[in-house]
Design a protein around this motif. Structure first.
Motif, PDB file in Angstrom:
ATOM      1  N   ILE A  63      11.565  -4.440 -57.236  1.00 54.35           N
ATOM      2  CA  ILE A  63      11.148  -5.851 -57.152  1.00 54.35           C
ATOM      3  C   ILE A  63      12.025  -6.682 -58.079  1.00 54.35           C
ATOM      4  O   ILE A  63      12.128  -6.400 -59.277  1.00 54.35           O
ATOM      5  N   SER A  64      12.637  -7.711 -57.505  1.00 51.22           N
ATOM      6  CA  SER A  64      13.483  -8.577 -58.328  1.00 51.22           C
ATOM      7  C   SER A  64      13.167 -10.042 -58.024  1.00 51.22           C
ATOM      8  O   SER A  64      12.431 -10.353 -57.071  1.00 51.22           O
ATOM      9  N   LEU A  65      13.733 -10.908 -58.860  1.00 46.11           N
ATOM     10  CA  LEU A  65      13.408 -12.338 -58.766  1.00 46.11           C
ATOM     11  C   LEU A  65      14.685 -13.137 -59.027  1.00 46.11           C
ATOM     12  O   LEU A  65      15.436 -12.806 -59.951  1.00 46.11           O
ATOM     13  N   THR A  66      14.904 -14.184 -58.236  1.00 48.50           N
ATOM     14  CA  THR A  66      15.996 -15.125 -58.524  1.00 48.50           C
ATOM     15  C   THR A  66      15.364 -16.444 -58.928  1.00 48.50           C
ATOM     16  O   THR A  66      14.536 -16.987 -58.187  1.00 48.50           O
ATOM     17  N   THR A  67      15.753 -16.965 -60.083  1.00 45.75           N
ATOM     18  CA  THR A  67      15.069 -18.132 -60.640  1.00 45.75           C
ATOM     19  C   THR A  67      16.044 -18.991 -61.428  1.00 45.75           C
ATOM     20  O   THR A  67      17.095 -18.513 -61.854  1.00 45.75           O
ATOM     21  N   ASN A  68      15.662 -20.252 -61.635  1.00 46.70           N
ATOM     22  CA  ASN A  68      16.482 -21.074 -62.530  1.00 46.70           C
ATOM     23  C   ASN A  68      16.074 -20.875 -63.985  1.00 46.70           C
ATOM     24  O   ASN A  68      16.652 -21.486 -64.885  1.00 46.70           O
ATOM     25  N   GLY A  69      15.069 -20.065 -64.236  1.00 43.00           N
ATOM     26  CA  GLY A  69      14.710 -19.669 -65.600  1.00 43.00           C
ATOM     27  C   GLY A  69      13.718 -20.601 -66.295  1.00 43.00           C
ATOM     28  O   GLY A  69      13.165 -20.231 -67.339  1.00 43.00           O
ATOM     29  N   ILE A  70      13.480 -21.780 -65.705  1.00 45.99           N
ATOM     30  CA  ILE A  70      12.600 -22.737 -66.392  1.00 45.99           C
ATOM     31  C   ILE A  70      11.150 -22.234 -66.276  1.00 45.99           C
ATOM     32  O   ILE A  70      10.613 -22.146 -65.174  1.00 45.99           O
ATOM     33  N   GLY A  71      10.559 -21.891 -67.405  1.00 47.56           N
ATOM     34  CA  GLY A  71       9.207 -21.331 -67.391  1.00 47.56           C
ATOM     35  C   GLY A  71       9.185 -19.854 -67.742  1.00 47.56           C
ATOM     36  O   GLY A  71       8.122 -19.262 -67.938  1.00 47.56           O
ATOM     37  N   LEU A  72      10.363 -19.239 -67.856  1.00 48.64           N
ATOM     38  CA  LEU A  72      10.390 -17.802 -68.161  1.00 48.64           C
ATOM     39  C   LEU A  72       9.895 -17.496 -69.562  1.00 48.64           C
ATOM     40  O   LEU A  72       9.439 -16.384 -69.835  1.00 48.64           O
ATOM     41  N   VAL A  73       9.995 -18.476 -70.457  1.00 51.40           N
ATOM     42  CA  VAL A  73       9.500 -18.249 -71.817  1.00 51.40           C
ATOM     43  C   VAL A  73       8.033 -17.811 -71.739  1.00 51.40           C
ATOM     44  O   VAL A  73       7.601 -16.909 -72.441  1.00 51.40           O
ATOM     45  N   ARG A  74       7.299 -18.435 -70.834  1.00 51.06           N
ATOM     46  CA  ARG A  74       5.885 -18.106 -70.668  1.00 51.06           C
ATOM     47  C   ARG A  74       5.698 -16.924 -69.706  1.00 51.06           C
ATOM     48  O   ARG A  74       4.774 -16.118 -69.872  1.00 51.06           O
ATOM     49  N   LEU A  75       6.582 -16.799 -68.720  1.00 51.58           N
ATOM     50  CA  LEU A  75       6.292 -15.878 -67.615  1.00 51.58           C
ATOM     51  C   LEU A  75       7.033 -14.533 -67.649  1.00 51.58           C
ATOM     52  O   LEU A  75       6.652 -13.602 -66.923  1.00 51.58           O
ATOM     53  N   ALA A  76       8.060 -14.418 -68.490  1.00 51.82           N
ATOM     54  CA  ALA A  76       8.866 -13.177 -68.450  1.00 51.82           C
ATOM     55  C   ALA A  76       7.989 -11.950 -68.716  1.00 51.82           C
ATOM     56  O   ALA A  76       8.030 -10.951 -67.979  1.00 51.82           O
ATOM     57  N   GLU A  77       7.207 -12.031 -69.756  1.00 57.59           N
ATOM     58  CA  GLU A  77       6.385 -10.882 -70.167  1.00 57.59           C
ATOM     59  C   GLU A  77       5.326 -10.537 -69.108  1.00 57.59           C
ATOM     60  O   GLU A  77       5.237  -9.377 -68.656  1.00 57.59           O
ATOM     61  N   PRO A  78       4.515 -11.539 -68.647  1.00 60.11           N
ATOM     62  CA  PRO A  78       3.550 -11.217 -67.582  1.00 60.11           C
ATOM     63  C   PRO A  78       4.198 -10.699 -66.301  1.00 60.11           C
ATOM     64  O   PRO A  78       3.637  -9.830 -65.629  1.00 60.11           O
ATOM     65  N   LEU A  79       5.383 -11.203 -65.986  1.00 64.15           N
ATOM     66  CA  LEU A  79       6.054 -10.719 -64.765  1.00 64.15           C
ATOM     67  C   LEU A  79       6.448  -9.259 -64.927  1.00 64.15           C
ATOM     68  O   LEU A  79       6.284  -8.444 -64.014  1.00 64.15           O
ATOM     69  N   ARG A  80       6.970  -8.929 -66.099  1.00 61.47           N
ATOM     70  CA  ARG A  80       7.351  -7.540 -66.384  1.00 61.47           C
ATOM     71  C   ARG A  80       6.113  -6.638 -66.276  1.00 61.47           C
ATOM     72  O   ARG A  80       6.164  -5.576 -65.647  1.00 61.47           O
ATOM     73  N   SER A  81       5.014  -7.094 -66.883  1.00 58.76           N
ATOM     74  CA  SER A  81       3.790  -6.277 -66.851  1.00 58.76           C
ATOM     75  C   SER A  81       3.264  -6.120 -65.431  1.00 58.76           C
ATOM     76  O   SER A  81       2.667  -5.101 -65.086  1.00 58.76           O
ATOM     77  N   ALA A  82       3.481  -7.154 -64.600  1.00 62.26           N
ATOM     78  CA  ALA A  82       2.995  -7.081 -63.208  1.00 62.26           C
ATOM     79  C   ALA A  82       3.858  -6.152 -62.364  1.00 62.26           C
ATOM     80  O   ALA A  82       3.444  -5.740 -61.278  1.00 62.26           O
ATOM     81  N   GLY A  83       5.075  -5.815 -62.844  1.00 58.19           N
ATOM     82  CA  GLY A  83       5.892  -4.856 -62.098  1.00 58.19           C
ATOM     83  C   GLY A  83       7.280  -5.346 -61.727  1.00 58.19           C
ATOM     84  O   GLY A  83       8.005  -4.649 -61.013  1.00 58.19           O
ATOM     85  N   LEU A  84       7.662  -6.536 -62.210  1.00 60.32           N
ATOM     86  CA  LEU A  84       9.010  -7.015 -61.890  1.00 60.32           C
ATOM     87  C   LEU A  84      10.042  -6.097 -62.549  1.00 60.32           C
ATOM     88  O   LEU A  84       9.939  -5.785 -63.727  1.00 60.32           O
ATOM     89  N   ASP A  85      11.049  -5.694 -61.766  1.00 60.52           N
ATOM     90  CA  ASP A  85      12.062  -4.775 -62.299  1.00 60.52           C
ATOM     91  C   ASP A  85      13.308  -5.501 -62.787  1.00 60.52           C
ATOM     92  O   ASP A  85      13.892  -5.105 -63.790  1.00 60.52           O
ATOM     93  N   ARG A  86      13.754  -6.505 -62.042  1.00 60.19           N
ATOM     94  CA  ARG A  86      15.039  -7.115 -62.376  1.00 60.19           C
ATOM     95  C   ARG A  86      14.996  -8.607 -62.133  1.00 60.19           C
ATOM     96  O   ARG A  86      14.158  -9.104 -61.363  1.00 60.19           O
ATOM     97  N   ILE A  87      15.905  -9.305 -62.768  1.00 60.51           N
ATOM     98  CA  ILE A  87      15.892 -10.763 -62.642  1.00 60.51           C
ATOM     99  C   ILE A  87      17.316 -11.313 -62.573  1.00 60.51           C
ATOM    100  O   ILE A  87      18.228 -10.770 -63.202  1.00 60.51           O
ATOM    101  N   ASN A  88      17.507 -12.360 -61.777  1.00 60.14           N
ATOM    102  CA  ASN A  88      18.750 -13.139 -61.766  1.00 60.14           C
ATOM    103  C   ASN A  88      18.392 -14.562 -62.156  1.00 60.14           C
ATOM    104  O   ASN A  88      17.458 -15.141 -61.585  1.00 60.14           O
ATOM    105  N   VAL A  89      19.124 -15.098 -63.115  1.00 63.46           N
ATOM    106  CA  VAL A  89      18.874 -16.476 -63.545  1.00 63.46           C
ATOM    107  C   VAL A  89      20.128 -17.294 -63.241  1.00 63.46           C
ATOM    108  O   VAL A  89      21.243 -16.853 -63.531  1.00 63.46           O
ATOM    109  N   SER A  90      19.937 -18.465 -62.664  1.00 60.23           N
ATOM    110  CA  SER A  90      21.086 -19.302 -62.320  1.00 60.23           C
ATOM    111  C   SER A  90      21.454 -20.190 -63.495  1.00 60.23           C
ATOM    112  O   SER A  90      20.589 -20.855 -64.078  1.00 60.23           O
ATOM    113  N   LEU A  91      22.720 -20.187 -63.835  1.00 53.75           N
ATOM    114  CA  LEU A  91      23.215 -21.013 -64.943  1.00 53.75           C
ATOM    115  C   LEU A  91      24.648 -21.417 -64.591  1.00 53.75           C
ATOM    116  O   LEU A  91      25.520 -20.565 -64.486  1.00 53.75           O
ATOM    117  N   ASP A  92      24.862 -22.708 -64.392  1.00 51.51           N
ATOM    118  CA  ASP A  92      26.167 -23.158 -63.911  1.00 51.51           C
ATOM    119  C   ASP A  92      27.026 -23.794 -64.989  1.00 51.51           C
ATOM    120  O   ASP A  92      28.210 -24.039 -64.763  1.00 51.51           O
TER     121      ASP A  92
END
Ligand code: SAM
Length: 340
Positions: free
Chosen positions: A98-127
């Motif tokens: 399970i992976s997620l593509t995101t702009n990262g806004i809100g990850l400060v709050r959500l990274a940990e709960p997402l990991r605990s829910a089972g998220l394996d990998r993440i892509n964050v967009s930064l230009d």
């Protein structure tokens, strides 16, 4: 069409990587994707419910051979039920990656709960690393939120964090080197993506696209790029390189990738299928037709009937995206509504 338990097409390609858009809304307005004023968002009743999303993913995983599920959008962190959807996906057997593509806004709050829910990998967009350029490109003053989100993802155990960058001529094309330095220093894996004709404004021009060749020329002037063995690439869209002399905080060699979607297409190895937030199957990012699974579900289709419909939708996948054909037409939906 052969009876099968896979999503095979007439060219023998088998889709095992499902991209699911959870919303067409976004809190940024990146100019290669969306106009500054936003778009007409999908009405809520048309959007799949959390339960419908997990059910369709279950059909894909248990009946159709999908092994990897990537949630995207729009901006998937805006989807209220995201954690439950990830948890529901992680409970499936066989369990998909399970992976997620995101702009990262809100990850400060959500990274940990997402990991605990089972998220394996993440892509964050930064230009860009420049606040003024960010505001010009994304029409919002959120660069520090994106950077904080990236750091939170790495801290939250979602490493190796991947970063997606689209370079645009006259906007951020001169940032290839500083962006790579920034990512190497933090152990993020940077992927440059060629800009594709998927913006709602239809503003893409080939001559304005910063090509894979150009990106690599900029990087090789500064870094020692050692190509990974192409035989190990499989269906991955990125050509990857080890960056000689750079080791990340985790002790692994620094890496960078270039995704030449337009000038170095990889359609022959494509293993992807897309499900839009309103329940339409797209067998290609550039498909002109969709297959309506939401209507089928809501009309009471069984899992087997739904899987059958899905297989039929895949069978007609075209050999390539056709951007170079004189007859090429940009898809009616922009990237934000398809799911990138
Ligand atoms: N909002 C999330 C994000 O920013 O990553 C997920 C959706 S976004 C559509 C997914 C990825 O598609 C981003 O990395 C973005 O840079 C990329 N993208 C969007 N429009 C694009 C285009 N026209 N060409 C190439 N990449 C594009």
């Amino acid at each position: 069409m052969p009876p099968d338990t896979t999503l095979i097409d007439t060219f023998g390609r088998v889709a095992t990587d499902l991209r699911v858009s959870l919303t067409d809304r976004c809190n940024l307005r990146c100019s290669y994707c969306m106009p500054p004023e936003g778009l007409d968002w999908l009405p809520k009743p048309e959007i799949l419910t959390d339960e419908e999303v997990v059910r369709l993913v279950r059909v894909a995983v248990t009946l159709l051979g999908v092994t990897e599920v990537r949630y995207t959008g729009g901006e998937p962190l805006l989807r209220r039920g995201l954690i439950d959807i990830v948890r529901g996906t992680a409970a499936l057997r066989p369990r998909p990656e399970i992976s997620l593509t995101t702009n990262g806004i809100g990850l400060v709050r959500l990274a940990e709960p997402l990991r605990s829910a089972g998220l394996d990998r993440i892509n964050v967009s930064l230009d860009t690393l420049d606040r003024d350029v960010f505001i010009r490109l994304a029409h919002r003053d959120r660069l520090s939120d994106v950077q904080a989100g990236l750091a939170a993802a790495a801290r939250g155990g979602l490493a190796p964090v991947k970063v997606n960058t689209v370079l645009m001529r006259g906007v951020n094309e001169d940032e290839a080197v500083p962006l790579l330095r920034y990512c190497l220093d933090r152990g993020y894996q940077l992927r440059f993506i060629e800009q594709m004709p998927l913006d709602a404004q239809h503003g893409w021009r080939r001559e304005n696209m910063v090509t894979a060749d150009e990106i690599l020329a900029r990087l090789t002037g500064v870094f020692d790029l050692i190509p990974d063995d192409p035989r190990d690439r499989g269906s991955a869209p990125a050509e990857t390189f080890i960056v000689g002399g750079h080791t990340g905080p985790d002790g692994r060699p620094g890496r960078v990738g270039v995704i030449g979607s337009v000038t170095r297409p990889f359609c022959g190895a494509c293993d992807r299928v897309r499900l839009t937030a309103d329940g339409q199957i797209r067998n290609c990012l550039f498909a002109r037709e969709e297959s309506d699974l939401r209507a089928a579900l809501r009309a009471g289709a069984s899992d087997d009937e739904t899987a059958d419909r899905w297989r039929k939708a895949m069978w007609t996948k075209r050999p390539g995206h056709g951007i170079d054909d004189p007859t090429f037409l940009q898809p009616a939906r922009p990237m934000s509504a398809i799911g990138g």
